[in-house]
Scaffold this active site. Structure first.
Site, short mmCIF file in Angstrom:
data_model
loop_
_atom_site.label_atom_id
_atom_site.label_comp_id
_atom_site.label_asym_id
_atom_site.label_seq_id
_atom_site.Cartn_x
_atom_site.Cartn_y
_atom_site.Cartn_z
N ARG A 121 -13.16 -25.37 154.05
CA ARG A 121 -13.65 -26.75 153.29
C ARG A 121 -14.98 -27.26 153.76
O ARG A 121 -15.36 -28.52 153.47
CB ARG A 121 -12.61 -27.90 153.34
CG ARG A 121 -11.39 -27.38 152.76
CD ARG A 121 -10.43 -28.69 152.67
NE ARG A 121 -9.11 -28.32 151.82
CZ ARG A 121 -8.06 -27.88 152.50
NH1 ARG A 121 -8.04 -28.04 153.73
NH2 ARG A 121 -6.78 -27.53 151.84
N LYS A 143 -27.59 -27.52 146.12
CA LYS A 143 -27.02 -26.65 145.27
C LYS A 143 -26.67 -25.49 145.64
O LYS A 143 -27.40 -24.63 146.36
CB LYS A 143 -27.86 -26.71 143.91
CG LYS A 143 -27.97 -27.75 143.07
CD LYS A 143 -28.72 -27.41 141.82
CE LYS A 143 -28.59 -28.68 140.79
NZ LYS A 143 -29.18 -28.28 139.59
N GLU A 185 -41.78 -22.36 139.67
CA GLU A 185 -41.22 -23.75 140.29
C GLU A 185 -42.36 -24.66 140.66
O GLU A 185 -42.33 -25.93 140.59
CB GLU A 185 -40.47 -23.20 141.25
CG GLU A 185 -39.09 -22.68 140.97
CD GLU A 185 -38.06 -23.10 139.93
OE1 GLU A 185 -38.34 -24.35 139.57
OE2 GLU A 185 -37.54 -22.62 139.50
N LYS A 229 -39.64 -32.43 145.26
CA LYS A 229 -38.28 -32.44 145.11
C LYS A 229 -37.30 -33.19 145.88
O LYS A 229 -36.39 -33.83 145.59
CB LYS A 229 -37.72 -31.02 145.57
CG LYS A 229 -36.56 -30.62 145.47
CD LYS A 229 -36.03 -29.33 145.05
CE LYS A 229 -34.70 -28.89 144.49
NZ LYS A 229 -34.12 -27.68 144.29
N GLU A 239 -27.36 -34.89 140.60
CA GLU A 239 -27.65 -34.44 139.20
C GLU A 239 -27.06 -35.12 138.05
O GLU A 239 -26.49 -34.63 137.19
CB GLU A 239 -27.66 -32.85 138.87
CG GLU A 239 -28.50 -32.42 137.95
CD GLU A 239 -28.54 -30.84 137.86
OE1 GLU A 239 -29.37 -30.47 136.93
OE2 GLU A 239 -27.70 -30.21 138.53
N ARG A 243 -32.49 -36.14 138.46
CA ARG A 243 -32.30 -34.73 138.81
C ARG A 243 -32.70 -33.87 137.89
O ARG A 243 -32.86 -32.68 138.24
CB ARG A 243 -31.49 -34.22 139.88
CG ARG A 243 -31.69 -33.10 140.70
CD ARG A 243 -30.57 -32.93 141.97
NE ARG A 243 -30.57 -31.65 142.48
CZ ARG A 243 -29.96 -31.10 143.43
NH1 ARG A 243 -29.32 -32.09 144.17
NH2 ARG A 243 -30.45 -30.05 144.06
N ASN A 247 -34.62 -29.30 135.85
CA ASN A 247 -34.20 -28.00 134.89
C ASN A 247 -35.36 -27.85 133.97
O ASN A 247 -35.10 -26.89 133.19
CB ASN A 247 -32.94 -28.20 134.46
CG ASN A 247 -31.79 -28.38 135.41
OD1 ASN A 247 -31.66 -27.70 136.16
ND2 ASN A 247 -31.04 -29.62 135.16
N HIS A 250 -35.44 -24.12 132.35
CA HIS A 250 -34.51 -23.48 132.77
C HIS A 250 -33.10 -23.17 131.86
O HIS A 250 -32.78 -22.17 131.94
CB HIS A 250 -33.63 -24.35 134.17
CG HIS A 250 -34.46 -24.06 135.27
ND1 HIS A 250 -35.88 -24.59 135.48
CD2 HIS A 250 -34.19 -23.47 136.64
CE1 HIS A 250 -36.25 -24.18 136.66
NE2 HIS A 250 -35.30 -23.51 137.31
N HIS A 254 -33.01 -19.35 131.88
CA HIS A 254 -31.63 -18.75 132.18
C HIS A 254 -31.16 -17.90 131.03
O HIS A 254 -30.59 -16.60 131.29
CB HIS A 254 -30.56 -19.81 132.62
CG HIS A 254 -30.75 -20.34 133.91
ND1 HIS A 254 -30.18 -21.29 134.46
CD2 HIS A 254 -31.60 -20.08 134.90
CE1 HIS A 254 -30.22 -21.81 135.55
NE2 HIS A 254 -31.37 -20.84 136.12
N HIS A 266 -36.70 -14.65 137.96
CA HIS A 266 -36.34 -15.98 137.71
C HIS A 266 -37.45 -16.73 137.19
O HIS A 266 -37.61 -17.44 136.28
CB HIS A 266 -35.64 -16.41 138.76
CG HIS A 266 -35.38 -17.87 138.46
ND1 HIS A 266 -34.38 -18.76 137.85
CD2 HIS A 266 -35.94 -19.36 138.97
CE1 HIS A 266 -34.32 -19.77 137.86
NE2 HIS A 266 -35.25 -20.26 138.64
#
Length: 380
Positions: A121, A143, A185, A229, A239, A243, A247, A250, A254, A266
């Protein structure tokens, strides 16, 4: 030469940017995590390059070090590899006080981070990014994820690292295309948040040549991106609002990645995604006409191709599995100018039109680049 950027989230940590930092991994780990064992996750490209100084540094600080290598590339962000690593952690009897070290690019960082988030956990982990993309983006913000057959990063968790160690000397080993992948990025951050940075990149692009001629300047630009960032993640750790601006490009990017069978990098896909949404935003009258022109020019200056040979319908269908979709709509980040962007909730039929227009315009930019045609001859 070192920058220390503090990430002010629920569990604060520091991003270290500089040179000769791999040798400091053990000391940083000891101070930020403690523990007796360290499971280093890397890949078969990075491990032989940087595994030894990291191992030695950790052992000097009293850690018993175990190193696991995975195959390079997106194929390692799979359920099978993830479960194998979980079993390995259990076999080694890692305790909750022990640590995971992610040594590599974004794939390793996502995979090792998700391992750390879910084993017992949650146990401490450190990010040691070795690519530009990972240094300025993937390693920061907590993330973690693996891919599912239905789409990218669909299984994961928010789990903040205890520290990030970005040794810019590692970037000298990257191929030009890998380095350029991270530049997408960097450009993204400038478009959504920093017009001055965008102008600086136009004047002096962040390229492998700059890395060789002015390492201090390159480190400064990387630290500046980390700070962008930092500001966004600190304001919206989970997010829920701000935030989402990170993206930009993206949702489409993606989709392009998936439609290409993850053959395209990417950063290249995100670059085309940024150009596509900016171009479609111009046709919708919500973005100045010079924005996609400047984005296209900056992508070219950083070695990022504008052409992608993918089917628009395939991109659309892949994008429907993106995390940013909510029922019959999808979140899109729309540039309002260089340095400012907004979040738009687009119905899926509208998104499809945006995608068609945006990719058609991007193809026009690619033709212009290839044929040196004038903008007046293109559709966009």
């Amino acid at each position: 030469m070192e920058y220390a950027i503090n990430i002010d989230v629920a569990s604060p940590y520091t991003v270290h940017v500089g040179t000769f930092l791999l040798e400091e991994t053990g000391a940083i780990a000891r101070e930020s995590c403690g523990g007796a064992q360290a499971l280093v996750i890397t890949d078969s490209t990075v491990g032989p390059l940087f595994g030894q100084p990291v191992r030695q540094s950790l052992e000097t600080q009293g850690y018993t070090v175990h190193m696991e290598m995975v195959a390079p590339g997106e194929s390692s962000k799979s359920g099978a590899v993830y479960l194998d690593l979980l079993e390995k952690a259990a076999e080694l009897e890692l305790a909750r006080t022990d640590i995971v070290v992610a040594l590599g690019g974004g794939v390793v960082g996502d995979l090792a981070g998700f391992l750390a988030a879910s084993y017992m956990r949650g146990i401490p982990y450190i990010q040691v990014p070795t690519t530009l993309l990972a240094m300025v983006d993937a390693s920061i913000g907590g993330k973690t994820a693996i891919n599912l057959a239905a789409g990218k990063n669909l299984a994961g968790a928010f789990w903040q690292p205890r520290a990030v160690i970005a040794d810019v000397g590692c970037l000298a080993t990257l191929e030009d295309a890998q380095f350029a992948d991270g530049c997408a990025e960097v450009i993204k951050h400038a478009v959504i948040a920093d017009a001055e940075l965008f102008g600086e990149l136009e004047a002096t692009p962040l390229t492998p040549g700059l890395l060789k001629s002015d390492l201090a300047r390159a480190a400064y630009l990387i630290a500046r991106n980390v700070d962008i960032k930092r500001a966004v993640v600190s304001a919206d750790e989970r997010e829920t609002s701000l935030r989402k601006l990170l993206n930009f490009g993206h949702s489409i990017g993606h989709g392009i990645e998936a439609a290409s069978g993850y053959e395209l990098g990417h950063g290249r896909c995100v670059g085309v995604g940024m150009l596509a949404i900016a171009s479609a935003s111009v046709t919708a009258g919500v973005c100045p006409a010079d924005v996609p022109d400047r984005i296209a020019a900056l992508l070219r200056a950083h070695g990022l191709p504008l052409n992608v040979d993918v089917d628009t319908q395939a991109v659309y269908e892949a994008a429907l599995h993106d995390k940013k979709r909510a029922s019959d709509s999808i979140d899109l980040v729309v540039p309002r100018s260089i340095g400012a962007a907004a979040i738009s909730h687009a119905p899926l039929d509208e998104f499809k039109r945006i995608l068609e227009v945006g990719l058609a315009c991007t193809e026009a930019y690619a033709r212009e680049e290839k044929e040196t045609s004038s903008p007046e001859e293109d559709a966009c």
